[in-house]
Design an enzyme around this catalytic site. Structure first.
Site, PDB file in Angstrom:
ATOM      1  N   ARG A 139      45.903  37.618  45.432  1.00  0.00           N
ATOM      2  CA  ARG A 139      47.065  38.122  46.180  1.00  0.00           C
ATOM      3  C   ARG A 139      46.669  38.640  47.558  1.00  0.00           C
ATOM      4  NH1 ARG A 139      48.310  39.967  41.049  1.00  0.00           N
ATOM      5  NH2 ARG A 139      47.888  42.173  41.415  1.00  0.00           N
TER       6      ARG A 139
ATOM      7  N   CYS B 158      44.141  44.737  22.334  1.00  0.00           N
ATOM      8  CA  CYS B 158      44.762  45.881  21.671  1.00  0.00           C
ATOM      9  C   CYS B 158      45.718  45.453  20.563  1.00  0.00           C
ATOM     10  CB  CYS B 158      45.524  46.739  22.675  1.00  0.00           C
ATOM     11  SG  CYS B 158      44.486  47.340  24.012  1.00  0.00           S
TER      12      CYS B 158
ATOM     13  N   ASN C  40      26.949  43.706  46.807  1.00  0.00           N
ATOM     14  CA  ASN C  40      27.730  42.492  46.623  1.00  0.00           C
ATOM     15  C   ASN C  40      28.213  42.292  45.186  1.00  0.00           C
ATOM     16  OD1 ASN C  40      27.389  41.497  49.390  1.00  0.00           O
ATOM     17  ND2 ASN C  40      25.230  41.382  48.793  1.00  0.00           N
TER      18      ASN C  40
ATOM     19  N   ALA D 202      31.609  46.089  39.255  1.00  0.00           N
ATOM     20  CA  ALA D 202      31.726  46.026  37.797  1.00  0.00           C
ATOM     21  C   ALA D 202      32.927  46.861  37.359  1.00  0.00           C
ATOM     22  CB  ALA D 202      30.452  46.526  37.131  1.00  0.00           C
TER      23      ALA D 202
END
Lengths: 588, 588
Positions: free
Chosen positions: A52, A73, A309, A312
């Site tokens: 986006r 879940c 670069n 996480a």
């Protein structure tokens, strides 16, 4: 609308110019190659947000499993047949990612290593065994966590499962059908373990939960977990608490036997290991990325690892708790999604920050809702934090005069100095998660218990009360902080020299009371003050603490030294077992 | 614990020493005579809190009705037989006030006048006609509000009722039973009127609502009220909107005929007047207390009137809206209770402040929950406030993959500068009041839409989503403020020169779409950019706005000028009628 202004990448980042990527992207100048390792929750969110923000970026998502973006879940409810159609768990397919976001998804592709110098990853195509390399400008690690497998005898016997993926749940469903499972043992009484207990019970299976701790649901304090345990037992679940797993055996009848340290031998046709998860850090560790001392990948507020670069997100990273400041690994979908967005922003040069985790969680078990936000008392104690207070309350989820009111049992922790909300835990049948969400929102904005007192919340008879449970919590806590009230310490009940005065009516008292308490009903209090000692502390109680508060106010103004047993006889009944048999001996 | 320090009353108040009363009271030095006029909600709360702060005060509550502290919010449900036992509505009796709080309650005692100079009130014992006087140190006015009675022909005919007290509801119940009521007309489509519509329907009565405005539920904006109206109609309620009441007649068959300005003649055996309430200010006005220009008693933040010895609380006072700063009369139980506490604090020398009202309200109608907090757009416009933005959204109340998900239809208003939340309105079948409560709490702490974006709320599949509806609202609004998205103005749809592009799939489009829209499914967008104009604004839409947002991001980065029709086709369907027939004519 801003138009494109080409800027050098490094400069943009260090300048802190927030709309860098947006401007670049809309000006169609920036091309990046973004690789994402792991396509569930955080990884999927990150990839689609990068798209986006950067239409020209080349984005590839790698997952060693067969699916991306699936609803982990929902897995217990798929096993429980609440969700009947497996396809519903697939939130987005590789095809959808391609069609909608122009993102390439490579499932069954395992990332083996990272060459940070060359900015390349090594990938294995699992179906062919072929190994290939891909270059990146930005790399996002979203490897998740793996279920902890105990290194115990028999742990690899058939019929023992973990639940983490769609194939896991499919295997469990097949096993239940094929092996006529009547008895299951769940190892681990955490959120997922207990959701599995409910879902297996739902299928008519007799469930035993084995837990090494002395309570289920570690996010709760033990006295709040106690009534939840009773609720589980009432619903047919057998609990083995404080009883670590010892191993497994094949039984002569062909089933399994789960052995615990206490010597119990629990027969079962199905075992679910739900001991917890371990951050999947192999890749990060082998590439020399910094690992925190809680075992997760270390990231900064932009979700960037020690390599500029590489980002996480998700269950593999350590995050900071906004209440305690403590680092930890929090495997929850909400934070993972927020982290994915932050990482995408950061990759695109925006200065978004992850604000940390608050520990908001909810669990539904046999009609009971259990929810929590912020720190619990165990954690505060472990960290040596002392400047806090706590209250217990049991307000009805809506006005008592409207049919169907049921109590919300709540514990609120707040700082002694200023009343900052530190945490809340609650359980009940209805309206529980609403109150925890309101308190979670208040905490996010640094609110105090005085803010809860003044909250203006939805009220109609079927939805709440003019004094909502959140207001009640705020009022009780504020009364303590203003010095208008003081709470007695339940844990000192057995050792206190105080006189316990129960201000309920005689019938209520005779139906059950705290051992050693005397009965002096509130309506008679004013005329019987001479029966109370002026040289001894008085601890008042009633059903939930309200009449006791009235009594406390009365007595204090008459010169008595008084404290309120927070939550009253209702709290007493809930924590009775924990308080032990010594109670009341010194109060008589 | 602090001990008593006698201080002169005036000094204490002006010194701002917060714990004055507390210290005095616990030192048992202060005796005051506190009279309270009106014993429901605010008055009852105030009286009992004064007792908690001042054990020695003499407290007398006067009420001209037969009851104190009754549950007026429950009255519609008592009429509807949801609450079957009238006694449940009595929250506290005069006897309880005496026994528990040593507060004297005099029901059927009307306060006729105030002699402010002498600090005396004149009271009439209604059962004997006897008039007597009582002296006060502090006087609290909690007279409430009276239902507005239209000065129209036939308004005094039998069978026409208002609903404000227990006797009112008892009379309505008897009338229904005795007159075999089959048809009822409710005049006024506000909260109480519609609750009555539901409750009379529940009893098998055919209900017509007559409302002079062009919408029901004035706290909602008209486009949000529209679907609620359709829901009422679907549940058998007949609505006459924009149709003021003209008068009443006795019908030849013995029933009533309700006449409206439009000429309608509505037969009914029962009429409920629910036009609104008027603050009961007679006593205050005749004693020369300042009245605000919204017709309520003027009070300061301590709920003190223009006379320093007189406080006023509840439905009779004007309060300031925390969003708009506007003064108004807000007849809600929650604020009344908070005001009662503040007045009690002030009487006892504490410096508590009433923070104003926020306008949080909720209503349940035929399975639909409607809730709101803060300002609506009508109000912002009326006050000439322009620096705001709005979004519509329709998230599921919990994840779609878990059975039973139902949409929450929400409108969020926020400031263009900084994103401060100005108001939220929502309706849906489940989880509506939870989201409004969370937003209400956020607003109380001055939060922005960026805070909603980052909220960490309860998530398990049956309770919400990793991106909760509150997060979704925050994300959509934040996207607008960051310039990542822009919302098209629905009201300009009929006049815009923009091209409306529907990015849903062809089957969805052919099942219904905005007139004049062209269809270009999102998955084909990247390859069909050449079909779109670069010299004309493009308005994208989908079902709820999400795919349209993806399309907007894509197109903008390719140099197109794009806006999103907020809430998509779902919003369109809800406001279709309001938008009129002109839509789309210029877009073709």
């Amino acid at each position: 609308m801003p138009t494109g202004v080409p800027m050098a990448n490094k400069q943009a980042k260090s300048s802190g110019f927030q709309w860098y990527c947006f401007r670049k992207a809309e000006g169609n100048q920036m091309v990046k190659r973004v690789l994402v390792v792991g396509g569930v929750a955080g990884g999927a969110t990150c990839a689609s947000r990068v798209r986006r923000l950067a239409e020209d970026a080349e984005i590839v998502v790698f997952d060693r499993g067969p699916y991306v973006s699936f609803a982990n879940c929902g897995l217990p409810y798929y096993v429980g047949n609440v969700i009947e159609d497996e396809k519903k768990l697939l939130l987005a397919s590789a095809e959808l990612f391609k069609a909608r976001f122009n993102i390439e998804v490579r499932t069954d592709n395992e990332v083996l290593s990272i060459d940070r110098e060359r900015r390349e990853i090594e990938v294995k195509r699992l179906q062919t065994g072929e190994v290939y390399r891909e270059r990146y400008d930005a790399l996002v690690l979203s490897p998740g966590a793996t279920p902890i497998q105990p290194a115990l005898p028999g742990a690899d016997l058939p019929g023992i499962f973990v639940l983490r993926t769609i194939p896991d749940s499919r295997q469990i469903r097949s096993w239940i059908d094929d092996h006529k499972v009547e008895r299951a043992v769940i190892v681990g009484g955490g959120l997922v373990g207990l959701e599995m207990a409910e879902n297996l019970s739902r299928r008519g299976i007799s469930v035993t939960v084995v837990e090494m701790l002395d309570q289920v649901l570690a996010p709760l304090d033990p006295e709040m977990a106690e009534p939840v345990q009773e609720h589980l037992i009432k619903n047919g679940v057998t609990l083995h608490l404080s009883d670590p797993l010892a191993g497994f055996e094949q039984s002569s009848a062909g089933g399994l036997v789960v052995k615990t340290k206490s010597g119990a031998r629990l027969p079962a046709e199905l075992v679910i290991l739900s001991i917890g998860v371990r951050p999947e850090i192999k890749l990060a560790k082998e590439s020399g990325l910094e690992i925190g001392n809680r075992g997760g990948i270390r990231v900064n507020e932009q979700m960037r690892t020690s390599d500029p670069n590489i980002w996480a997100v998700g269950d593999a990273v350590e995050t900071q708790n906004i209440v305690t400041g403590e680092w930890g690994v929090v495997p929850l979908a909400g934070p993972a999604n927020r982290q994915g967005r932050v990482a995408a922003d950061s990759i695109c040069g925006r200065d978004s920050k992850f604000r940390g985790v608050q520990g908001t969680a909810v669990c539904g078990l046999f009609g009971l809702t259990i929810a929590t936000t912020g720190a619990n008392e165990k954690t505060l104690r472990r960290l040596g934090i002392t400047g806090y207070q706590k209250i217990y309350l049991h307000p009805a989820h809506h006005v008592a005069y409207y049919p169907g009111a049921s109590p919300i049992h709540m514990k609120l922790l707040f700082s002694s100095d200023g009343g900052r909300i530190l945490g809340a835990q609650a359980f009940g049948e209805q309206g529980v998660e609403k109150r925890i969400d309101v308190i979670a929102m208040a905490m996010q904005n640094g609110a105090s218990v005085f803010d809860l007192e003044e909250a203006e919340l939805c009220y109609a008879p079927q939805f709440g009360a003019a004094k909502d449970p959140v207001n009640m919590a705020g009022m009780i806590a504020s009364n303590v902080l203003r010095g208008d009230s003081a709470m007695a310490d339940w844990e000192s009940l057995s050792s206190t020299k105080a006189l316990v005065v129960d201000v309920r009516e005689a019938e209520e008292f005779s139906a059950g009371h705290i051992p050693g308490a005397i009965n002096l009903p509130l309506p008679q209090l004013r005329s019987r003050l001479n029966e109370l000692p002026r040289d001894r502390e008085i601890w008042v109680n009633c059903v939930v603490g309200q009449r006791a508060y009235y009594a406390l106010r009365l007595l204090r103004q008459r010169g008595f030294t008084v404290k309120n047993l927070s939550g009253g006889f209702t709290t007493y009944k809930q924590i009775e077992r924990r308080l032990g048999t010594a109670i009341g001996t010194s109060a008589t």
